[in-house]
Design an enzyme around this catalytic site. Structure first.
Site, mmCIF file in Angstrom:
data_model
loop_
_atom_site.group_PDB
_atom_site.id
_atom_site.type_symbol
_atom_site.label_atom_id
_atom_site.label_comp_id
_atom_site.label_asym_id
_atom_site.label_seq_id
_atom_site.Cartn_x
_atom_site.Cartn_y
_atom_site.Cartn_z
ATOM 1 C CE1 TYR A 151 -3.174 2.985 0.791
ATOM 2 C CE2 TYR A 151 -2.580 2.805 3.111
ATOM 3 C CZ TYR A 151 -3.251 3.449 2.096
ATOM 4 O OH TYR A 151 -3.996 4.567 2.383
ATOM 5 C CG ASP A 236 -4.130 -3.437 7.054
ATOM 6 O OD1 ASP A 236 -5.357 -3.658 6.963
ATOM 7 O OD2 ASP A 236 -3.620 -2.332 6.827
ATOM 8 C CB ILE A 238 -8.800 -2.813 6.397
ATOM 9 C CG1 ILE A 238 -7.973 -2.594 5.136
ATOM 10 C CG2 ILE A 238 -8.000 -2.433 7.633
ATOM 11 C CD1 ILE A 238 -7.597 -1.122 4.908
ATOM 12 C CE LYS A 275 -9.799 1.290 2.305
ATOM 13 N NZ LYS A 275 -9.780 2.462 1.417
#
Length: 465
Positions: A151, A236, A238, A275
């Protein structure tokens, strides 16, 4: 006596570019903001395909709001709760909000694992949650291993204010960008040889920008690795509810239970509602740690980035409606699959390769045949043409620290169906005419070879059972 030595007026944080705004990833957003596409008012504007937002199911949430006006404290039906919610200041959060989030996290993971509401720590979105966990686990100059491409804003989230380091774990197209324990071990060894103190491994699962999930065996191997090295594992997760094929998402919370002698103090999860529910403006980020000390420290830090009590109250009601949530997860999966299938099938017809995805709000598009040479300078030159002339904001792979020039992240859930059709037509016209010229595109000869790409959207939803 006055000190005439000139001192800097501002801090190093204020004057450095560690935030990372000076990269093409953000510049593409600026191009869109200067000239945004509109089907009637500005049909020649830039179409935003660089923003990972899930706007495909807003109609479902809007309908629920109309049917449940008491969920808000700013309606006649909910105003009786206004005072109590408006003056709430406890940074532990509303008890029923934490309970609702914990239950939702379990549901997204197929109820194969449960989460303790007492370990739910709030933060200002996943951005704040990732920074909070770095503050808890790493001192300045300590490093985390992060698989690349990763990211683009991790340089901001993980490093800018904490002064921690990122050590990339390089993944390549040779094996479909799949992460392996061998690659992690090599990065770890090289970091130690460079006198870098590695505090942990951070995974994004499902991956941003790749749109793929880690399989169970890989996750088990990585949990075993961090236990052997006595370093942390931050996952992570998400995008965990954005899986849209039969290949379901597997959480580290499941896997850690299957690894012998796993030390739970080393395992931490980052989550968000930005998200999975498409609500980034609510700024709901979650740190979930199995380490009591981390939970205590993160909760103290949460006072710098709390979720408003009004948002907590509303979301607790929404998440507690099990019938709505079950339908939302099922419908979201179907709509993501449909949109992904529409765009990737259209690209295949134009001869464009892409990495087959099974989750997320984006896919990894391969435009290497269009590069004048296999360099990142050539990638940026191609990207400028796409943004300035084709009028599409897709993000170049260099912004994600990828090793191979020519890959681009394409976000597909941010727009309506008609805009998606316009975007696809622009891409097809561009690649079929060779960078906007009358010459034949180098991709034209690849049309038939893309037959091997499977039809992800034809597989059943992971929430269908």
């Amino acid at each position: 006596m006055a000190n005439n030595t000139k001192q800097p007026l501002l801090s190093r944080i204020a004057t450095n570019d560690g935030h990372g705004e000076n990269i093409p990833y953000f510049h593409g957003w600026y191009a869109y903001e200067r000239n945004p596409f509109h089907p009637t008012q500005n049909p020649n504007g830039v179409i935003q395909m660089g923003l990972a937002e899930n706007q495909l199911c807003f109609d479902l949430i809007t309908k629920w709001i109309k049917e449940n006006p008491e969920a808000s404290i700013c309606t006649p039906e909910g105003v009786n709760e206004f005072k109590e919610i408006a003056i709430f200041q406890d940074y532990h959060g509303l008890t029923y909000f934490r309970e609702a989030v914990a239950k939702f996290m379990g549901k997204v993971r197929g109820n194969r694992v449960t989460f303790d509401p007492a370990r739910i720590v709030m933060s200002g979105g996943a951005t704040g949650a990732n920074e909070t966990i770095m503050f808890c686990l790493a001192d300045p100059d300590d490093a985390f291993l992060v698989p690349s491409p990763y990211y683009a804003a991790f340089d901001r989230d993980l490093r800018w204010r904490t002064r921690a380091q990122i050590v990339p774990v390089n993944c390549s197209s040779s094996n479909g960008f799949r992460l392996t324990r061998t690659a992690v071990e090599e990065a770890y060894k090289e970091a130690l040889e460079s006198n870098i103190n590695v505090k942990g491994l951070l995974l994004t699962n499902p991956s941003n920008p790749l749109g793929i999930t880690l399989d169970r065996e890989t996750l088990k191997a990585l949990v075993t690795f961090v236990n052997e090295k006595n370093i942390h594992l931050v996952c992570d997760e998400i995008y965990s509810a954005t899986a849209f094929t039969a290949q379901r998402f597997v959480s580290v919370a499941e896997v850690m239970q299957e690894v012998e002698h796993c030390n739970p103090d080393l395992i931490h999860i980052i989550y968000s509602l930005s998200k999975d529910l498409g609500l980034p403006g609510f700024r709901v980020g979650i740190v979930y740690s199995y380490n009591d000390t981390v939970v205590s420290c993160a909760r103290k830090m949460s006072s710098f980035g709390l979720v408003s009590s009004q948002s907590q109250h509303f979301l607790a009601a929404l998440l507690s409606d099990e019938k709505f949530i079950d339908n939302f997860l099922l419908e979201s999966s179907k709509r993501l699959a449909k949109r992904y299938h529409f765009l990737t099938e259209g690209l295949k017809e134009a001869g464009v390769f892409y990495l087959e995805s099974n989750a997320g709000l984006f896919f990894w598009m391969d435009l290497r045949p269009l590069l004048k040479e296999q360099t990142f300078d050539a990638e940026l030159e191609l990207w400028r043409v796409i943004v300035d002339e084709v009028k599409l904001n897709v993000s170049p792979g260099s912004s994600f620290h990828g090793l191979e020039p020519g890959w681009f992240r394409v976000c597909f859930a941010h727009m309506d169906d008609e805009t998606a059709k316009v975007a696809l037509n622009r891409i097809q016209a561009f690649v079929q005419t060779g960078n906007g010229t009358t010459e034949a595109s180098p991709l034209a000869s690849l049309v038939e070879s893309t037959k091997k790409i499977s039809h992800a959207a034809q597989t059943p939803s992971p929430y269908s059972s």
